[in-house]
Design a protein around this motif. Structure first.
Motif, PDB file in Angstrom:
ATOM      1  N   TYR A   1       5.177   5.335  -0.019  1.00 57.61           N
ATOM      2  CA  TYR A   1       3.836   5.893   0.146  1.00 57.61           C
ATOM      3  C   TYR A   1       3.094   5.288   1.338  1.00 57.61           C
ATOM      4  O   TYR A   1       2.470   6.001   2.117  1.00 57.61           O
TER       5      TYR A   1
ATOM      6  N   ARG B   1      -0.061   2.923  -2.907  1.00 59.99           N
ATOM      7  CA  ARG B   1      -0.259   4.046  -2.003  1.00 59.99           C
ATOM      8  C   ARG B   1      -0.522   3.642  -0.558  1.00 59.99           C
ATOM      9  O   ARG B   1      -0.274   4.402   0.372  1.00 59.99           O
TER      10      ARG B   1
ATOM     11  N   GLN C   1      -6.175   5.237  -3.051  1.00 61.82           N
ATOM     12  CA  GLN C   1      -5.298   5.923  -2.109  1.00 61.82           C
ATOM     13  C   GLN C   1      -5.154   5.221  -0.762  1.00 61.82           C
ATOM     14  O   GLN C   1      -4.142   5.400  -0.084  1.00 61.82           O
TER      15      GLN C   1
END
Length: 308
Positions: free
Chosen positions: A212, A250, A288
């Motif tokens: 990610y 992430r 995120q």
């Protein structure tokens, strides 16, 4: 270095937003005017900016976070997934769904739409820019395994593209030099370039997790994050794996033996003197992206922003 300098000047006049858990947690919750997912965040020459679903861009102004752009680069409200700034911090480049690309002047508020280069309308997941405002090299990673690049500030007719791997989606791209950087795909591969055009695989064998996050600091200093709280560090000759827990990490930023990684369930892991440890946070939303600087910022679902 110019990016950090610009952010430092701006951050001096922007107070962090306090939260009820400020005394208990090292990270505090900031109020934001949106509840959609924030996918990326970056420091600029003025203030920090974050990009979100629905084409929203918010700015950390003196009075708090506020919406400065609606509808994204095209005005159609395409979700925004990635952001990066020029070396002088004056232009925020944003990318997102359906080929969305925009060049946003943070000093004037002017937005230039550079979407759908060569009529490509794939989802653009991440962007890296190098050079000053108006003269940037621009690199965009998409969901179809292509890296689109322009050495002429994204002007129409100057875009080319390469497919470094097998066509698997590219969730992240990052550069440590004008035309030197790295990209990762969802098939466990990492690619390196030193000319911005030619990409070569450099691992990672038997990773067995989805990648990610990516931080490219030098040819021999690369860090990748992924599922199962996995972190992989490259020293120029080999990848060193480490598992930190059970969160999907992430995004991450590292600087030598220090750094921060963020992920699902409000997870934040901090690297201090070469050792990773989990830091308690006051929220459970999926995080995120991370941007370190004068004020460290972590953003995620539900419009969540953590500050330190």
């Amino acid at each position: 270095m110019l990016k950090i300098a610009g952010a430092s000047l701006a951050a001096a006049s922007v107070p962090a937003t306090a939260s009820a858990a400020e005394d208990e947690y090292p990270w505090s919750v900031a109020e934001t005017p949106i509840d959609s997912t924030l996918h990326d965040v970056a420091h600029t020459a003025t203030n920090a900016h974050a990009v979100a679903a629905g084409g929203l861009v918010i700015e950390r102004a003196a009075e708090g976070w506020e919406v400065v752009l609606q509808g994204g680069s095209t005005g159609n409200g395409n979700d925004l997934f990635g952001a990066d700034v020029t070396d002088d911090g004056e232009r925020l480049w944003i990318v997102g769904a359906s080929g969305a690309i925009g060049e946003y002047d943070v000093t004037t508020g002017n937005l230039v739409d550079r979407s759908a280069p060569n009529d490509f309308t794939a989802n653009f997941n991440d962007i890296a820019v190098t050079g000053p405002a108006g003269e940037a090299d621009v690199y965009v990673a998409d969901d179809s395994g292509s890296i689109h690049y322009s050495f002429d500030n994204g002007e129409e007719g100057t875009w080319e593209y390469e497919v470094p791997g097998s066509g698997s989606g590219l969730p992240a791209i990052d550069f440590h030099g004008d035309r030197s950087g790295h990209a990762i795909d969802t098939n466990g591969r990492v690619f390196a370039t030193d000319d911005g055009v030619t990409w070569n695989p450099i691992g990672i064998e038997d990773a067995d997790v989805t990648f990610y996050g990516l931080d490219s600091d030098a040819e021999d200093d690369v860090t990748v994050s992924g599922g199962n709280a996995s972190v992989f560090t490259y020293d120029g000759s080999q990848w060193l794996p480490e598992s930190l827990g059970d969160a999907d990490l992430r995004d991450l930023e590292t600087d030598g033996n220090d750094g921060v990684a963020v992920g699902s369930g409000g997870a934040i892991f901090e690297l201090e003197d070469g050792d990773w440890s989990r830091t308690p946070t006051p929220i459970g939303e999926n995080l995120q992206a991370i941007a370190t600087g004068p004020v460290d910022l972590a953003v995620g679902s539900g419009g969540a922003v953590l500050e330190r």
